[in-house]
Write an enzyme that holds these catalytic residues in place. Structure first.
Site, mmCIF file in Angstrom:
data_model
loop_
_atom_site.group_PDB
_atom_site.id
_atom_site.type_symbol
_atom_site.label_atom_id
_atom_site.label_comp_id
_atom_site.label_asym_id
_atom_site.label_seq_id
_atom_site.Cartn_x
_atom_site.Cartn_y
_atom_site.Cartn_z
ATOM 1 N N SER A 41 0.881 -1.178 0.045
ATOM 2 C CA SER A 41 -0.162 0.007 0.041
ATOM 3 C C SER A 41 0.900 1.251 0.114
ATOM 4 C CB SER A 41 -0.863 0.153 1.352
ATOM 5 O OG SER A 41 -1.337 1.307 1.598
ATOM 6 N N LYS A 80 31.735 -0.271 1.821
ATOM 7 C CA LYS A 80 31.817 -0.254 3.317
ATOM 8 C C LYS A 80 32.995 -1.416 3.740
ATOM 9 C CE LYS A 80 29.122 -1.204 7.568
ATOM 10 N NZ LYS A 80 27.865 -1.486 8.173
ATOM 11 N N THR A 344 22.431 -5.136 10.833
ATOM 12 C CA THR A 344 21.997 -6.599 10.586
ATOM 13 C C THR A 344 20.677 -6.755 10.162
ATOM 14 O OG1 THR A 344 21.723 -6.398 13.097
ATOM 15 C CG2 THR A 344 23.690 -7.427 12.347
ATOM 16 N N ILE A 346 18.917 -6.054 7.418
ATOM 17 C CA ILE A 346 18.854 -6.443 6.022
ATOM 18 C C ILE A 346 19.354 -8.019 5.904
ATOM 19 C CG2 ILE A 346 19.650 -6.057 3.567
ATOM 20 C CD1 ILE A 346 19.166 -2.870 4.201
#
Ligand code: FAD
Length: 498
Positions: A41, A80, A344, A346
């Site tokens: 939505s 990173k 952590t 994801i």
């Protein structure tokens, strides 16, 4: 759904990072002969933050066959190499949690043990001096791991715009047959006998039926929490931060290949450099600081011009006691949340997806496989929780918030790690836990935890040999890191290839 029926229709509820990562992976690995529908939505929207990742994200992208240059361009990613922690152990102190190893084991003993033994010798530098990723980060340089040591030891992940990542994966999933349905779910249909979810009903009297439902509805946990009533295990007594304020600012120069986390009086602030802007956020405990104070502190500590209004978020640390109940599997925030200190979330989405594919049902849902999924996910969340608590517990900072976290009781599993480390600096990796020995070593030592005695195996080393080995490594790492291109140059070249 009848217990033994085939899984033909998979319904994913939610189109945030979790929903589209799930749709992409399921369409790639289990899509053949099945319909995959994602309901989201736009009026509700997504959580809209999340920029830091950890190295396993590379595996996820590789499994999907994603082209790195295209992905980096589309998500405005930067590289990173780890996280710099500023003022965490105490004021005016910093350390680096690197990706990849710290040096190389000597006769099977991890290098950090040698460092612990000789750390007070003036020839010995900070622990991060002996990590190739940290050496490259210090010089703002980056390249993929080389074929030979020490450059082969580089560990890396990305900073990216999680919304753009979600949209990138949406295109990927739709190209492989996943369908998107726009609309707000207003009620859920369940089987009278089994209690399984049979359909979601949308505004406008639309019905989406399914055999397996993946709940990616965010903090609300629409199916798993609200509908099936799976309880939430609250961890806020260990992780009291429950608010965040996020804001982007102009890109910084030089473009640093690492996240910076700076401790603040009631929490901490992140700085995440992307190609086009820097992401910033202040994570804090509302019991210890007001929203106005937290916002003022954040805005006073930006490295560049503020680019948008602040985004205020509320959350609670914890996870659902089971991620898979009946025919509903929750992935992402619907399954649990740990503050973004070690980036952590994801990764936990990725774990949830990989374990779901690994235990994917063929005919009906097998209770043994479902129980195994729940066991694996519990084993994924809990050690990460402990790792995050470590940063708060092992500190000399003072003030109401820090006094509270420094003195709080901790989980037995973490206490065991503290006790073990406290004797001879020993660290072991349990089960399939995410953070390996070099990560625990970097943060325990970074937070100034030291053992009572050094590793006895090192007694056979002469001081001259040990110090010589450390010096040789330090010089080699510094030189190797210096041979790499700058992070900004590496990125510019990669994006130009896409
Ligand atoms: P959401 O993004 O909330 O998506 C929920 C979806 O469900 C939306 O599409 C919504 O429309 C839909 N939905 C909900 N209800 C309905 C309904 N009734 N009908 C239809 N659709 C519905 N993670 C990291 O890995 N690294 C980080 O650096 C990081 N930083 C973070 C910082 C903060 C402050 C916070 C709060 C989180 C951070 N995270 C980070 C976590 C990361 O943002 C989330 O894990 C990630 O975005 C996944 O969110 P999600 O898809 O589960 O939920």
């Amino acid at each position: 759904m009848s217990e033994a029926g085939p899984i033909r229709r998979i319904v994913i509820v939610g189109g945030g990072t979790a929903g589209w990562m799930t749709a992409a992976a399921l369409s790639r690995f289990v899509g053949t002969g099945r319909r995959i529908v994602l309901v989201e939505s736009e009026a509700i929207g997504t959580v809209g933050v999340g920029e830091g990742t950890i190295p396993p994200v590379n595996e996820f992208n590789r499994q999907l066959g994603i082209d790195e240059a295209e992905f980096v361009r589309e998500t405005k990613a930067s590289y990173k190499l780890g996280i710099e922690f500023v003022d965490w152990a105490t004021e005016n102190h910093r350390y680096f949690h690197q990706f990849g190893d710290i040096g190389q084991p000597i006769d099977g003993v991890p290098l950090y043990q040698l460092w612990l033994k000789y750390r007070q010798d003036k020839a010995v530098g900070p622990l991060s001096t002996y990590s190739i990723s940290a050496a490259a980060a210090r010089q703002n340089r980056f390249s993929h791991p080389g074929s030979e040591a020490p450059l082969s030891g580089i560990g890396y992940a990305y900073h990216f715009d999680a919304n753009l990542y979600g949209q990138y994966l949406r295109r990927y999933a739709e190209a492989r047959g996943a369908e998107r349905v726009e609309g707000k779910i207003v009620s859920i249909d369940r089987d009278g006998e089994s209690g399984d979810v049979t359909a979601v009903r949308l505004e406008g009297e639309r019905v989406v039926k399914g055999d397996l439902f993946v709940d990616c509805s965010g903090f609300r946990s629409l199916l798993l929490g609200e509908t099936l009533g799976v309880p939430f295990e609250d961890w806020s007594h260990w992780l009291p931060c429950d608010r965040a304020i996020a804001v982007p600012c102009a890109r910084i120069e030089p473009l640093t290949p690492f996240t910076r986390s700076t401790a603040r009086p009631a929490g901490w602030q992140w700085r995440i450099p992307l190609q086009h802007r820097t992401g910033n956020g202040h994570v804090y405990s509302s019991a210890h600081m007001s929203e106005d104070e937290a916002e003022t502190l954040l805005l006073a500590n930006l490295d560049g011009e503020q680019l948008a209004a602040t985004n205020k978020l509320r959350f609670k640390a914890g996870r659902r006691s089971r991620s898979w109940e009946g025919n509903v599997v929750a992935i992402g925030l619907a399954a649990g949340f740990l503050e973004p200190l070690e980036s952590t979330s994801i990764h936990l989405i990725q774990r949830g997806i990989q374990k779901l594919i690994g235990l994917f049902p063929s005919r009906g849902i097998n209770p043994v496989e479902r129980a195994e999924y729940n066991r694996l996910l519990t084993e994924s969340y809990d050690p990460i929780r402990d790792f995050i608590i470590l940063h708060y517990k092992a500190t000399r900072r003072t003030g109401p918030f820090w006094d509270h976290v420094r003195n709080m009781p901790i989980p037995d599993s973490l206490q065991h790690k503290f006790d073990l480390f406290g004797e001879h600096g020993r660290i072991f990796r349990y089960n399939d836990e995410l953070f390996d020995v070099p990560s625990w070593a970097a943060v325990m030592i970074g937070q100034e935890m030291f053992p009572k005695a050094s590793e006895p195996v090192l007694a056979s080393y002469s001081d001259a040999r040990a110090l010589g080995a450390l010096e040789e490594l330090r010089t080699r790492y510094e030189k190797a890191a210096g041979s790499l291109p700058t992070h900004a140059d590496f990125l510019a070249k990669l994006v130009a290839q896409a």
